[in-house]
Design a protein around this motif. Structure first.
Motif, PDB file in Angstrom:
ATOM      1  N   GLN A  81      -1.287   0.313  -8.425  1.00 55.20           N
ATOM      2  CA  GLN A  81      -0.560   1.577  -8.518  1.00 55.20           C
ATOM      3  C   GLN A  81      -1.324   2.687  -7.785  1.00 55.20           C
ATOM      4  OE1 GLN A  81      -0.212   1.730 -12.812  1.00 55.20           O
ATOM      5  NE2 GLN A  81       1.944   1.125 -12.758  1.00 55.20           N
ATOM      6  N   GLU A  82      -2.641   2.686  -7.935  1.00 52.61           N
ATOM      7  CA  GLU A  82      -3.463   3.665  -7.211  1.00 52.61           C
ATOM      8  C   GLU A  82      -3.350   3.455  -5.708  1.00 52.61           C
ATOM      9  OE1 GLU A  82      -7.514   3.525  -8.629  1.00 52.61           O
ATOM     10  OE2 GLU A  82      -6.891   3.887 -10.704  1.00 52.61           O
ATOM     11  N   ASP A  83      -3.374   2.195  -5.291  1.00 54.48           N
ATOM     12  CA  ASP A  83      -3.260   1.889  -3.859  1.00 54.48           C
ATOM     13  C   ASP A  83      -1.910   2.345  -3.307  1.00 54.48           C
ATOM     14  OD1 ASP A  83      -5.791   0.777  -3.902  1.00 54.48           O
ATOM     15  OD2 ASP A  83      -5.100  -1.310  -3.837  1.00 54.48           O
ATOM     16  N   VAL A  84      -0.844   2.164  -4.081  1.00 46.86           N
ATOM     17  CA  VAL A  84       0.481   2.598  -3.650  1.00 46.86           C
ATOM     18  C   VAL A  84       0.506   4.119  -3.522  1.00 46.86           C
ATOM     19  CG1 VAL A  84       2.907   2.819  -4.370  1.00 46.86           C
ATOM     20  CG2 VAL A  84       1.768   0.590  -4.463  1.00 46.86           C
ATOM     21  N   SER A  85      -0.091   4.798  -4.483  1.00 43.44           N
ATOM     22  CA  SER A  85      -0.131   6.270  -4.423  1.00 43.44           C
ATOM     23  C   SER A  85      -0.868   6.748  -3.171  1.00 43.44           C
ATOM     24  CB  SER A  85      -0.803   6.838  -5.676  1.00 43.44           C
ATOM     25  OG  SER A  85      -0.012   6.606  -6.806  1.00 43.44           O
ATOM     26  N   LYS A  86      -2.003   6.125  -2.890  1.00 44.19           N
ATOM     27  CA  LYS A  86      -2.766   6.498  -1.696  1.00 44.19           C
ATOM     28  C   LYS A  86      -1.962   6.221  -0.423  1.00 44.19           C
ATOM     29  CE  LYS A  86      -7.304   5.701  -3.770  1.00 44.19           C
ATOM     30  NZ  LYS A  86      -8.472   4.804  -3.831  1.00 44.19           N
ATOM     31  N   ALA A  87      -1.286   5.087  -0.391  1.00 46.18           N
ATOM     32  CA  ALA A  87      -0.492   4.732   0.788  1.00 46.18           C
ATOM     33  C   ALA A  87       0.673   5.711   0.965  1.00 46.18           C
ATOM     34  CB  ALA A  87       0.020   3.297   0.672  1.00 46.18           C
ATOM     35  N   LYS A  88       1.286   6.134  -0.135  1.00 46.33           N
ATOM     36  CA  LYS A  88       2.370   7.128  -0.045  1.00 46.33           C
ATOM     37  C   LYS A  88       1.844   8.445   0.530  1.00 46.33           C
ATOM     38  CE  LYS A  88       5.421   5.502  -3.720  1.00 46.33           C
ATOM     39  NZ  LYS A  88       5.976   5.787  -5.061  1.00 46.33           N
ATOM     40  N   GLN A  89       0.645   8.825   0.099  1.00 49.41           N
ATOM     41  CA  GLN A  89       0.038  10.058   0.604  1.00 49.41           C
ATOM     42  C   GLN A  89      -0.236   9.936   2.106  1.00 49.41           C
ATOM     43  OE1 GLN A  89      -3.507  11.239  -1.496  1.00 49.41           O
ATOM     44  NE2 GLN A  89      -3.837  13.024  -0.218  1.00 49.41           N
ATOM     45  N   GLU A  90      -0.712   8.769   2.532  1.00 46.17           N
ATOM     46  CA  GLU A  90      -0.982   8.547   3.951  1.00 46.17           C
ATOM     47  C   GLU A  90       0.313   8.616   4.770  1.00 46.17           C
ATOM     48  OE1 GLU A  90      -3.091   4.844   4.255  1.00 46.17           O
ATOM     49  OE2 GLU A  90      -4.901   5.647   3.323  1.00 46.17           O
ATOM     50  N   VAL A  91       1.400   8.084   4.215  1.00 43.45           N
ATOM     51  CA  VAL A  91       2.701   8.152   4.904  1.00 43.45           C
ATOM     52  C   VAL A  91       3.141   9.597   5.033  1.00 43.45           C
ATOM     53  CG1 VAL A  91       5.173   7.620   4.686  1.00 43.45           C
ATOM     54  CG2 VAL A  91       3.482   5.820   4.345  1.00 43.45           C
TER      55      VAL A  91
END
Length: 143
Positions: A81-91
């Motif tokens: 879930q943390e990784d998804v949040s970080k990836a969303k921020q990068e997008v």
């Protein structure tokens, strides 16, 4: 020699392919997988592999608990879930970079930003898949 190696690896790869998405398994499932691997290794005459697998089985039987596996599955979901949040921020950052490049009228910079955005979106898709897999693992403990 090649035949023994193939005879050992083929069933092992088939066994692992069946659980490719399930990284965290119930202890009984892990035991069954190891026992199956032992049978294939014995059939292939691979004594060294049999010894190693029997050791792994003993370790699993002594130390594996479904409660600990459940906790590991929960932790894996949180990490994903943390990784998804970080990836969303990068997008979101890549989208902002693209909008800025387009607003400036810089075609070269815009193309570079589009490529970066595409890469970040692909990373987000992969992270979402990993999260789904981790959630499926966790759900297996609840059923």
């Amino acid at each position: 020699m090649k035949t023994k190696l193939i005879a050992t690896l083929l069933p092992l790869s088939m066994l692992l392919a069946g659980h490719a998405s399930a990284e965290i398994l119930k202890c009984s499932v892990k035991d069954a997988q190891i026992q199956s691997q032992i049978a294939f290794a014995k059939k292939a005459g691979n004594d060294f592999e049999v010894v190693g697998l029997e050791k792994a089985l003993k370790e699993n039987q002594q130390h594996c608990t479904d409660a600990n596996q459940h906790l590991s599955a929960e932790q894996k979901v949180r990490e994903e879930q943390e990784d998804v949040s970080k990836a969303k921020q990068e997008v979101a950052e890549a989208e902002a970079d693209l909008r800025q490049a387009q607003a400036q009228g810089d075609t070269k910079k815009a193309l570079k930003a589009e490529k970066k955005l595409s890469e970040k979106q692909a990373k987000l898709r992969k992270k979402n898949e990993d999260l789904s897999s981790a959630q499926a693992d966790l759900a297996a403990f609840k059923s």
